[in-house]
Design a protein around this motif. Structure first.
Motif, short mmCIF file in Angstrom:
data_model
loop_
_atom_site.label_atom_id
_atom_site.label_comp_id
_atom_site.label_asym_id
_atom_site.label_seq_id
_atom_site.Cartn_x
_atom_site.Cartn_y
_atom_site.Cartn_z
N ASP A 25 -3.27 3.92 -5.78
CA ASP A 25 -2.72 3.63 -4.45
C ASP A 25 -3.77 3.54 -3.36
O ASP A 25 -3.63 2.75 -2.42
N HIS A 26 -4.82 4.37 -3.46
CA HIS A 26 -5.73 4.54 -2.33
C HIS A 26 -7.16 4.08 -2.61
O HIS A 26 -8.03 4.22 -1.75
N GLY A 27 -7.40 3.54 -3.78
CA GLY A 27 -8.63 2.82 -4.03
C GLY A 27 -9.80 3.60 -4.57
O GLY A 27 -10.23 3.37 -5.69
N VAL A 28 -10.33 4.54 -3.80
CA VAL A 28 -11.59 5.16 -4.18
C VAL A 28 -11.66 6.58 -3.65
O VAL A 28 -11.26 6.86 -2.52
N LEU A 29 -12.16 7.48 -4.49
CA LEU A 29 -12.38 8.88 -4.13
C LEU A 29 -13.71 9.33 -4.71
O LEU A 29 -14.08 8.91 -5.81
N THR A 30 -14.41 10.19 -4.00
CA THR A 30 -15.66 10.72 -4.52
C THR A 30 -15.39 11.96 -5.38
O THR A 30 -14.29 12.54 -5.34
N THR A 31 -16.41 12.37 -6.11
CA THR A 31 -16.31 13.59 -6.90
C THR A 31 -15.87 14.76 -6.03
O THR A 31 -15.02 15.57 -6.43
N PHE A 32 -16.44 14.86 -4.84
CA PHE A 32 -16.15 16.01 -3.98
C PHE A 32 -14.73 15.96 -3.42
O PHE A 32 -14.09 17.01 -3.27
N HIS A 33 -14.23 14.77 -3.11
CA HIS A 33 -12.82 14.66 -2.70
C HIS A 33 -11.91 15.21 -3.80
O HIS A 33 -10.99 16.00 -3.54
N ILE A 34 -12.16 14.77 -5.02
CA ILE A 34 -11.30 15.13 -6.15
C ILE A 34 -11.40 16.62 -6.46
O ILE A 34 -10.38 17.29 -6.69
N ALA A 35 -12.62 17.14 -6.45
CA ALA A 35 -12.81 18.55 -6.77
C ALA A 35 -12.10 19.44 -5.75
O ALA A 35 -11.41 20.39 -6.11
N ASP A 36 -12.26 19.12 -4.47
CA ASP A 36 -11.66 19.95 -3.43
C ASP A 36 -10.14 19.90 -3.50
O ASP A 36 -9.46 20.91 -3.32
N VAL A 118 -10.62 8.11 5.56
CA VAL A 118 -9.16 8.26 5.52
C VAL A 118 -8.74 9.11 4.33
O VAL A 118 -7.94 10.05 4.45
N ASN A 119 -9.29 8.79 3.17
CA ASN A 119 -8.91 9.51 1.96
C ASN A 119 -9.35 10.97 2.01
O ASN A 119 -8.67 11.85 1.48
N LYS A 120 -10.48 11.23 2.66
CA LYS A 120 -10.93 12.62 2.80
C LYS A 120 -9.93 13.42 3.64
O LYS A 120 -9.68 14.60 3.37
N ILE A 168 3.17 -1.95 12.83
CA ILE A 168 2.11 -0.95 12.80
C ILE A 168 1.17 -1.19 11.63
O ILE A 168 1.54 -1.76 10.61
N ARG A 169 -0.08 -0.76 11.80
CA ARG A 169 -1.07 -0.81 10.72
C ARG A 169 -1.77 0.55 10.64
O ARG A 169 -2.97 0.66 10.91
N PRO A 170 -1.03 1.60 10.30
CA PRO A 170 -1.65 2.93 10.21
C PRO A 170 -2.62 2.98 9.04
O PRO A 170 -2.55 2.18 8.11
N ASP A 171 -3.51 3.94 9.08
CA ASP A 171 -4.43 4.14 7.95
C ASP A 171 -3.78 4.95 6.84
O ASP A 171 -4.33 5.03 5.74
N GLY A 172 -2.63 5.51 7.11
CA GLY A 172 -1.89 6.24 6.09
C GLY A 172 -0.68 6.92 6.70
O GLY A 172 -0.56 7.04 7.93
N TYR A 173 0.20 7.34 5.83
CA TYR A 173 1.39 8.09 6.23
C TYR A 173 1.49 9.28 5.30
O TYR A 173 1.24 9.17 4.09
N PHE A 185 4.04 12.18 9.38
CA PHE A 185 3.07 11.73 10.39
C PHE A 185 2.42 10.43 9.95
O PHE A 185 2.34 10.11 8.77
N PHE A 186 1.95 9.68 10.94
CA PHE A 186 1.09 8.53 10.72
C PHE A 186 -0.34 8.91 11.10
O PHE A 186 -0.56 9.65 12.08
N LEU A 187 -1.30 8.41 10.36
CA LEU A 187 -2.70 8.68 10.65
C LEU A 187 -3.40 7.43 11.17
O LEU A 187 -3.31 6.36 10.57
N GLU A 188 -4.10 7.59 12.28
CA GLU A 188 -5.03 6.58 12.79
C GLU A 188 -6.42 7.21 12.74
O GLU A 188 -6.73 8.13 13.48
N TYR A 189 -7.24 6.70 11.81
CA TYR A 189 -8.58 7.25 11.60
C TYR A 189 -9.57 6.44 12.43
O TYR A 189 -9.78 5.25 12.20
N ASP A 190 -10.18 7.10 13.41
CA ASP A 190 -11.05 6.42 14.37
C ASP A 190 -12.52 6.56 13.99
O ASP A 190 -12.99 7.67 13.71
N THR A 191 -13.23 5.45 13.96
CA THR A 191 -14.66 5.48 13.67
C THR A 191 -15.51 5.37 14.92
O THR A 191 -16.74 5.43 14.85
#
Length: 288
Positions: A25-36, A118-120, A168-173, A185-191
């Protein structure tokens, strides 16, 4: 004929299935994302990821740093993993080149850092829930699902909502539970690259959605710095809010070693007090 999906299913744990679903669903995760998010230790996580990689359920790549060295492994769904997820959801099998296209997409895209951020956010919530029994990340939807007609239609809603196309184009729900508090909630991830005015105009689309649904819940602006958060809140201070809004700053959270589940949120129009994600249940409305 031997079916590889049937053959591998008996080797999967519930945790494996959660990971495969997230990657699909969300494409890509790092080792640390998954471990945590999912494992009691990094070593345990790495061993399991190697097994899933050998089974051809997941793929991986490791971006190079511009100043030398490399980043941690970044994991993607592999073709067999995508077929396992589709089968578990009773969906049509993915295209035969699904995994290849996903690898090309995420190894070449300029939006990789944004997606990882976003995924973090969501894996940080899952990691908090893993060590806090009263908390749970109950749902996590990607941007593409949020834009589908009918995604947020309630079973009791009129049928016309099934055809309503959100603007809307949220980065996630997500749906977060902490004790007895449940917060969609809806998430808007700001860079930090968009003008603050652009962030403000996004709220109009949420207002339209909430009017159509007859329900409302918080829109979370997860800003890259406390300075940008202050500037946004100053701009919002003299404006009528079209949708419930809470802001948080990643550098503030990092300095205090706080999760997005913790006291990092300020409700727009309600002073400078920071509150937890669970406490944002006060911003939800079911229209009754």
């Amino acid at each position: 004929m031997d079916d590889p999906v049937l053959r591998v299913q008996s080797q999967l744990t519930d945790r494996d299935r959660t990971l495969l679903s997230w990657l699909y669903d969300h494409g890509v995760l790092t080792t640390f994302h998954i471990a945590d998010a999912l494992f009691p230790s990094l070593d345990f996580c790495q061993r399991r990821l190697r097994t899933l990689y050998r089974l051809r359920l997941i793929a991986r790549f490791r971006p190079q740093r511009a100043d030398g060295g490399s980043y941690p492994y970044h994991y993607l769904i592999d073709q067999l993993g995508a077929e396992v997820v589709a089968a578990s959801r009773d969906e049509r099998p993915p295209r035969r080149d699904h995994a290849r296209l996903e690898r090309r997409r995420w190894t070449a895209t300029r939006t990789l850092d944004h997606r990882l951020g976003v995924n973090k956010f969501f894996t940080d919530l899952a990691g908090y829930a893993r060590t806090h029994p009263s908390a749970r990340l109950m749902q996590w939807l990607p941007e593409s699902t949020c834009q589908r007609p009918g995604t947020f239609a309630h079973p009791d809603d009129p049928a016309l909502l099934l055809a309503y196309q959100p603007r809307i184009r949220p980065d996630g729900y997500g749906v977060w539970r902490d004790g007895t508090d449940v917060v969609p909630f809806f998430l808007e991830y700001d860079t930090g690259t968009e003008q603050l005015g652009v962030l403000i105009t996004k709220l109009a689309g949420y207002r339209e959605l909430f009017v159509e649904l007859g329900r409302a819940w918080p829109v979370l602006y997860w800003l890259h710095s406390a300075a940008r958060e202050r500037n946004l809140r100053a701009r919002l201070a003299d404006l009528p809010l079209p949708a419930p809004l809470a802001t948080g700053a990643r550098d503030h959270a990092a300095a205090g070693k706080l999760s997005p589940a913790g006291p990092v949120w300020m409700v727009a129009g309600d002073g400078e007090h920071r509150t937890t994600l669970g406490d944002l249940a006060q911003l939800t409305s079911n229209g009754s």
